[in-house]
Scaffold this motif. Structure first.
Motif, PDB file in Angstrom:
ATOM      1  N   ALA A  33      30.879  53.042  36.404  1.00  0.00           N
ATOM      2  CA  ALA A  33      30.896  51.574  36.239  1.00  0.00           C
ATOM      3  C   ALA A  33      31.546  50.809  37.391  1.00  0.00           C
ATOM      4  O   ALA A  33      32.139  49.752  37.187  1.00  0.00           O
ATOM      5  N   GLN A  34      31.424  51.313  38.619  1.00  0.00           N
ATOM      6  CA  GLN A  34      32.026  50.624  39.762  1.00  0.00           C
ATOM      7  C   GLN A  34      31.009  49.818  40.566  1.00  0.00           C
ATOM      8  O   GLN A  34      31.365  48.947  41.347  1.00  0.00           O
ATOM      9  N   GLY A  35      29.709  50.165  40.430  1.00  0.00           N
ATOM     10  CA  GLY A  35      28.687  49.412  41.174  1.00  0.00           C
ATOM     11  C   GLY A  35      27.801  50.277  42.049  1.00  0.00           C
ATOM     12  O   GLY A  35      27.072  49.758  42.895  1.00  0.00           O
ATOM     13  N   LYS A  36      27.800  51.588  41.832  1.00  0.00           N
ATOM     14  CA  LYS A  36      26.956  52.477  42.662  1.00  0.00           C
ATOM     15  C   LYS A  36      25.469  52.229  42.390  1.00  0.00           C
ATOM     16  O   LYS A  36      24.689  52.012  43.304  1.00  0.00           O
ATOM     17  N   PHE A 349      30.570  56.512  51.450  1.00  0.00           N
ATOM     18  CA  PHE A 349      31.117  55.202  51.081  1.00  0.00           C
ATOM     19  C   PHE A 349      31.782  55.359  49.722  1.00  0.00           C
ATOM     20  O   PHE A 349      31.256  56.056  48.854  1.00  0.00           O
ATOM     21  N   VAL A 350      32.928  54.690  49.557  1.00  0.00           N
ATOM     22  CA  VAL A 350      33.564  54.724  48.246  1.00  0.00           C
ATOM     23  C   VAL A 350      33.356  53.370  47.578  1.00  0.00           C
ATOM     24  O   VAL A 350      33.627  52.321  48.167  1.00  0.00           O
ATOM     25  N   VAL A 351      32.809  53.417  46.363  1.00  0.00           N
ATOM     26  CA  VAL A 351      32.510  52.182  45.630  1.00  0.00           C
ATOM     27  C   VAL A 351      33.568  52.005  44.555  1.00  0.00           C
ATOM     28  O   VAL A 351      33.788  52.899  43.731  1.00  0.00           O
ATOM     29  N   GLU A 352      34.231  50.857  44.596  1.00  0.00           N
ATOM     30  CA  GLU A 352      35.275  50.616  43.611  1.00  0.00           C
ATOM     31  C   GLU A 352      35.258  49.155  43.191  1.00  0.00           C
ATOM     32  O   GLU A 352      35.489  48.263  44.016  1.00  0.00           O
ATOM     33  N   GLY A 354      33.047  46.797  42.624  1.00  0.00           N
ATOM     34  CA  GLY A 354      32.297  45.808  43.407  1.00  0.00           C
ATOM     35  C   GLY A 354      32.746  45.673  44.850  1.00  0.00           C
ATOM     36  O   GLY A 354      32.390  44.703  45.517  1.00  0.00           O
ATOM     37  N   GLN A 355      33.532  46.619  45.337  1.00  0.00           N
ATOM     38  CA  GLN A 355      33.924  46.644  46.751  1.00  0.00           C
ATOM     39  C   GLN A 355      33.485  47.987  47.339  1.00  0.00           C
ATOM     40  O   GLN A 355      33.469  48.986  46.630  1.00  0.00           O
ATOM     41  N   ILE A 356      33.182  47.971  48.636  1.00  0.00           N
ATOM     42  CA  ILE A 356      32.755  49.228  49.265  1.00  0.00           C
ATOM     43  C   ILE A 356      33.562  49.493  50.513  1.00  0.00           C
ATOM     44  O   ILE A 356      33.714  48.626  51.377  1.00  0.00           O
ATOM     45  N   LYS A 357      34.088  50.722  50.578  1.00  0.00           N
ATOM     46  CA  LYS A 357      34.825  51.132  51.795  1.00  0.00           C
ATOM     47  C   LYS A 357      34.165  52.375  52.358  1.00  0.00           C
ATOM     48  O   LYS A 357      33.646  53.194  51.616  1.00  0.00           O
ATOM     49  N   SER A 358      34.235  52.519  53.678  1.00  0.00           N
ATOM     50  CA  SER A 358      33.790  53.778  54.281  1.00  0.00           C
ATOM     51  C   SER A 358      34.794  54.848  53.895  1.00  0.00           C
ATOM     52  O   SER A 358      35.998  54.644  54.000  1.00  0.00           O
ATOM     53  N   GLY A 359      34.297  55.992  53.428  1.00  0.00           N
ATOM     54  CA  GLY A 359      35.227  57.009  52.952  1.00  0.00           C
ATOM     55  C   GLY A 359      35.374  58.155  53.913  1.00  0.00           C
ATOM     56  O   GLY A 359      34.711  58.244  54.889  1.00  0.00           O
TER      57      GLY A 359
END
Ligand SMILES: Nc1ncnc2c1ncn2[C@@H]1O[C@H](COP(=O)(O)OP(=O)(O)OP(=O)(O)O)[C@@H](O)[C@H]1O
Ligand SMILES: [Mg+2]
Length: 359
Positions: A33-36, A349-352, A354-359
């Protein structure tokens, strides 16, 4: 082709994000439920103007927002392009390609091309023929934009005929039914022909891909249960329509035609829905999607973007590795809630929330 940048505004749980995926394997990793899925749903939307999990576009607009926007810059062999979709709360939507408006949804096909494989597709093996027809229809429409319009016209006449069949039928109505049948026969001819041709063209790559990913020495195939023999379609359709007319009047609905046809997925001589293991069902459907991807690539020279939503981590390690080897030449988005351990290089990419960071 591949996406260079993707921008989302008020789409599902994304307020505003920009993402630069690589041309290769992109893994979207995150808790539930993070937005993937939301993210790959947006990518898919650009290729078909539809979501792969809802027919109600308003659900795609972020709670409390008035409109949603998806836009992407993508690279093809012939150069850079942009594509944009805007969805409004009142149900209207608009598309632009290279800043030029697209007037009909059917004209969207053939520009930004994407093949998605989702848990819904695996359900299609087991559930209703409607799901399997959708699976096949969407892919043919991508290769042959005219198919989309024939299918649409067929369904339009069908719904008029069905509405008529609900009424009291006298001689005038019978004549009108015959007129509808003639119109349906014309569209049915194209639909059945293209369905037949599509499956024939797909056959070889489908079976080969299945063998490659599964490592099994089994033959994967699709049996097309057409409503009439695929020769002399128009005549066959009309004669069947004539002989079924009184029953259609009795049952007050159209009883045959492309809207009732089915496709049976097989492994060797066995119906996959009755005898296949879950892993086999998953792998057959995956092979189908990859064969479609291959077909589009052969026809257009461009490899579509591939989405694997929540289906990768369910494959065993050897299937995962054989699969990613096969995909080396395409841009791929894989979503997963569990860490993945594969030999090929990828960008994570890490999805958390509704935000996305390069992992
Ligand atoms: N229109 C919307 N506006 C705001 N949030 C939404 C909207 N639609 C869905 N969401 C939220 O998005 C989240 C689900 O996102 P998504 O389906 O992408 O999850 P996921 O990361 O794929 O999870 P999973 O691993 O369970 O599949 C939920 O929290 C849901 O409430
Ligand atoms: Mg998901």
């Amino acid at each position: 082709m591949f996406i260079k940048t993707l921008l989302l505004k008020d789409f599902r749980n994304y307020q505003q994000i920009s993402l630069s995926p690589q041309n290769g394997l992109n893994i979207l990793y995150g808790k539930n439920a993070q937005g993937k899925t939301n993210l790959v749903e947006a990518v898919y939307y650009l290729s078909t103007g539809k979501s792969f999990r809802t027919n109600r576009d308003v659900q795609l607009i972020r709670f409390d927002a008035e409109s949603a926007r998806i836009s992407a810059a993508y690279q093809t062999l012939s150069g850079g392009n942009t594509i944009e979709a805007v969805l409004k709360k009142d149900g209207t939507k608009s598309f632009n390609i290279n800043a030029m408006p697209i007037k009909k949804l059917g004209h969207l096909f053939g520009h930004f091309s994407c093949v998605a494989f989702t848990p819904e597709d695996i359900k299609a093996v087991k559930e209703t023929p409607a799901l399997r027809r959708r699976l096949i229809d969407l892919e043919i429409a991508k290769i042959r934009p005219a198919y989309f319009f024939d299918l649409k016209s067929y369904y339009q006449v069908l719904s008029e005929k069905n509405a008529l069949l609900k009424k009291r039928i006298g001689e005038d109505e019978k004549r009108l039914i015959s007129v509808y049948n003639e119109q349906m026969a014309v569209h049915a001819k194209t639909i059945i022909r293209l369905r037949t041709a599509f499956l024939e063209e797909l056959k070889e790559a489908f079976n080969q891909t299945y063998r490659l990913i599964s490592g099994e020495d089994k033959t994967a195939g699709i049996i097309y249960r057409a409503s009439v023999e695929p020769e002399n379609i128009e005549n066959a359709f009309l004669s069947k329509a004539g002989s079924l007319m009184s029953r259609e009047i009795e049952y007050r609905q159209s009883l045959f035609g492309p809207h009732k046809e089915d496709f049976v997925f097989m492994l060797d001589e066995h119906d996959l829905k009755l005898y296949g293991s879950q892993g086999q069902q998953r792998t057959v459907m995956l092979a189908y999607k990859l064969a479609v991807l291959n077909m589009v690539k052969e026809r257009t020279g461009e490899s579509p973007v591939l989405i694997l939503d929540d289906v990768f981590s369910e494959l065993d390690f050897s299937r995962q590795n054989r699969l990613t080897e096969l995909l080396a030449a395409s841009q791929v988005f894989i979503t997963t809630a569990v860490p993945i351990n594969i030999k090929q290089t990828y960008h994570a990419f890490v999805v958390e929330n509704g935000q996305i960071k390069s992992g």
